[in-house]
Enzyme design. Structure first.
Site, PDB file in Angstrom:
ATOM      1  CG  HIS A  23      -1.988  -1.098   1.123  1.00 19.49           C
ATOM      2  ND1 HIS A  23      -2.702  -1.541   2.217  1.00 19.49           N
ATOM      3  CD2 HIS A  23      -2.407  -1.837   0.070  1.00 19.49           C
ATOM      4  CE1 HIS A  23      -3.526  -2.514   1.823  1.00 19.49           C
ATOM      5  NE2 HIS A  23      -3.361  -2.725   0.533  1.00 19.49           N
ATOM      6  N   GLY A  61      -1.355  -9.747  12.222  1.00 16.07           N
ATOM      7  CA  GLY A  61      -1.858  -8.400  12.499  1.00 16.07           C
ATOM      8  C   GLY A  61      -2.680  -7.771  11.403  1.00 16.07           C
ATOM      9  CB  THR A  62      -3.769  -8.219   8.190  1.00 16.06           C
ATOM     10  OG1 THR A  62      -4.750  -7.714   7.265  1.00 16.06           O
ATOM     11  CG2 THR A  62      -3.469  -9.677   7.890  1.00 16.06           C
ATOM     12  CB  SER A  63      -8.978  -6.836   9.685  1.00 12.31           C
ATOM     13  OG  SER A  63      -8.716  -5.980   8.596  1.00 12.31           O
TER      14      SER A  63
HETATM   15  P1  OAD Z   1      -6.929  -3.363  10.406  1.00 18.31           P
HETATM   16  O1  OAD Z   1      -6.994  -2.181  11.309  1.00 18.31           O
HETATM   17  O2  OAD Z   1      -8.081  -3.644   9.511  1.00 18.31           O
HETATM   18  O3  OAD Z   1      -6.712  -4.682  11.289  1.00 18.31           O
HETATM   19  C1  OAD Z   1      -5.755  -4.748  12.293  1.00 18.31           C
HETATM   20  C2  OAD Z   1      -5.711  -6.166  12.793  1.00 18.31           C
HETATM   21  O4  OAD Z   1      -4.662  -6.264  13.739  1.00 18.31           O
HETATM   22  C3  OAD Z   1      -6.987  -6.658  13.490  1.00 18.31           C
HETATM   23  O5  OAD Z   1      -7.354  -7.925  12.995  1.00 18.31           O
HETATM   24  C4  OAD Z   1      -6.577  -6.735  14.967  1.00 18.31           C
HETATM   25  O6  OAD Z   1      -7.228  -7.798  15.659  1.00 18.31           O
HETATM   26  C5  OAD Z   1      -5.099  -7.026  14.841  1.00 18.31           C
HETATM   27  N1  OAD Z   1      -4.278  -6.625  15.999  1.00 18.31           N
HETATM   28  C6  OAD Z   1      -4.477  -5.625  16.894  1.00 18.31           C
HETATM   29  N2  OAD Z   1      -3.486  -5.560  17.770  1.00 18.31           N
HETATM   30  C7  OAD Z   1      -2.604  -6.549  17.442  1.00 18.31           C
HETATM   31  C8  OAD Z   1      -1.356  -7.003  17.967  1.00 18.31           C
HETATM   32  N3  OAD Z   1      -0.793  -6.421  19.023  1.00 18.31           N
HETATM   33  N4  OAD Z   1      -0.747  -8.048  17.355  1.00 18.31           N
HETATM   34  C9  OAD Z   1      -1.300  -8.642  16.283  1.00 18.31           C
HETATM   35  N5  OAD Z   1      -2.463  -8.262  15.750  1.00 18.31           N
HETATM   36  C10 OAD Z   1      -3.104  -7.224  16.304  1.00 18.31           C
HETATM   37  O7  OAD Z   1      -5.547  -3.248   9.595  1.00 18.31           O
HETATM   38  P2  OAD Z   1      -5.109  -3.965   8.227  1.00 18.31           P
HETATM   39  O8  OAD Z   1      -5.640  -5.337   8.124  1.00 18.31           O
HETATM   40  O9  OAD Z   1      -3.663  -3.751   8.103  1.00 18.31           O
HETATM   41  O10 OAD Z   1      -5.005   0.550   3.753  1.00 18.31           O
HETATM   42  O11 OAD Z   1      -5.869  -3.048   7.174  1.00 18.31           O
HETATM   43  C11 OAD Z   1      -5.637  -3.239   5.816  1.00 18.31           C
HETATM   44  C12 OAD Z   1      -5.638  -1.920   5.089  1.00 18.31           C
HETATM   45  O12 OAD Z   1      -6.848  -1.217   5.369  1.00 18.31           O
HETATM   46  C13 OAD Z   1      -4.548  -0.977   5.521  1.00 18.31           C
HETATM   47  O13 OAD Z   1      -3.325  -1.214   4.868  1.00 18.31           O
HETATM   48  C14 OAD Z   1      -5.115   0.371   5.153  1.00 18.31           C
HETATM   49  C15 OAD Z   1      -6.532   0.189   5.589  1.00 18.31           C
HETATM   50  O14 OAD Z   1      -7.462   0.958   4.900  1.00 18.31           O
HETATM   51  C16 OAD Z   1      -4.375   1.647   3.246  1.00 18.31           C
HETATM   52  O15 OAD Z   1      -3.897   2.507   3.943  1.00 18.31           O
HETATM   53  C17 OAD Z   1      -4.318   1.696   1.778  1.00 18.31           C
END
Ligand code: OAD
Length: 244
Positions: free
Chosen positions: A118, A186-188
């Site tokens: 991204h 760490g991704t949703s």
């Molecule tokens: P999200 O905010 O959607 O998800 C974060 C994930 O991390 C969730 O599943 C949480 O349960 C998990 N989490 C929280 N704390 C944690 C920890 N300490 N260790 C491990 N996991 C943990 O973020 P992304 O999946 O990265 O796009 O979101 C994907 C994209 O959506 C991002 O790259 C961004 C956003 O819109 C752009 O900026 C283009």
């Protein structure tokens, strides 16, 4: 055998490993995630800040939001999860880190074999020439910033409604097809095309591991689910001695 022991056993013999990370990996460093209860998308509307239309409408507002996020991220440091992934790059002969994160913390931790799906919040792209340059100014000297050619600069970030860079996605897909183990941390697992990479890896025969405190759409199809914070779990995967 529990999931942690099974993953450690797989990693002990693996030559080719890929890691896919999301905002959760940076959460313990203090970078806000996007979706959870404290997530950025709870307080900000992506369509006003993270789309090409939003930028066309109000480049100043969009840049002010990125300037604020850059200021937030600038003093932050990688956490043990980042360092464990940097260690993986040294340990496995074939390795690729595929990150959705734009904060640059993986590079600070020492990863070099990586693709930033991204983009990167420290890079700005000329809207006329397409050239990408590093910009570390915190705060920005002018908002919105301009290129030397006079055109507006934009954040080098993939916004909603935009496609990923082709070569970046191709590298990610190829490594998912080749790896023996894919660790998704760490991704949703809801934002495409990143969310499809685990399925691609699994279909090609990889052992897919999920690290996350919360279950996600990936959890039922993962070969192992390690529930917890990546800063706690990932270092356990890299410990040499076997506690299992
Ligand atoms: P999200 O905010 O959607 O998800 C974060 C994930 O991390 C969730 O599943 C949480 O349960 C998990 N989490 C929280 N704390 C944690 C920890 N300490 N260790 C491990 N996991 C943990 O973020 P992304 O999946 O990265 O796009 O979101 C994907 C994209 O959506 C991002 O790259 C961004 C956003 O819109 C752009 O900026 C283009």
């Amino acid at each position: 055998m529990d999931d942690l022991a099974r993953v450690r056993e797989r990693l002990a013999i693996a030559k080719s490993v890929a890691v896919l990370t999301g905002a959760g990996v940076s959460a313990e460093s203090g970078v806000p995630t996007f979706r959870g209860p404290q997530g950025l998308w709870r307080n900000f509307r992506p369509e006003e800040l993270a789309t090409p239309d939003a930028f066309e409408r109000d480049p100043k507002l969009v840049w002010e939001w990125y300037d604020w996020r850059r200021g937030l991220i600038a003093p932050l440091k990688p956490n043990p999860g980042h360092y464990a992934i940097a260690e993986m790059e040294k340990r496995f002969p074939e390795f690729l880190l595929i990150t959705q994160n734009v904060d640059g913390l993986h590079r600070v931790a020492g990863n070099a074999k990586m693709v930033e799906l991204h983009g990167n919040i420290w890079h700005a792209r000329c809207t006329a020439e397409g050239t990408v340059r590093e910009n570390r100014d915190v705060p920005l000297k002018e908002i919105p910033p301009r290129c030397r050619c006079g055109a507006l600069l934009r954040p080098h970030i993939v916004w909603f409604g935009e496609s990923l860079e082709e070569d970046v996605l191709e590298k990610a897909v190829n490594s998912c097809k080749r790896c023996e183990v894919l660790i998704v941390a760490g991704t949703s697992s809801v934002v495409q095309p990143a969310a499809s990479l685990a399925g691609i890896a699994r279909e090609a025969g990889a052992f897919v591991v999920e690290v996350n405190p919360e279950e996600t759409p990936l959890t039922p199809m993962a070969d192992a689910y390690l529930q917890g914070a990546s800063g706690l779990i990932l270092p356990q995967l890299m410990m040499k001695e076997n506690h299992g």
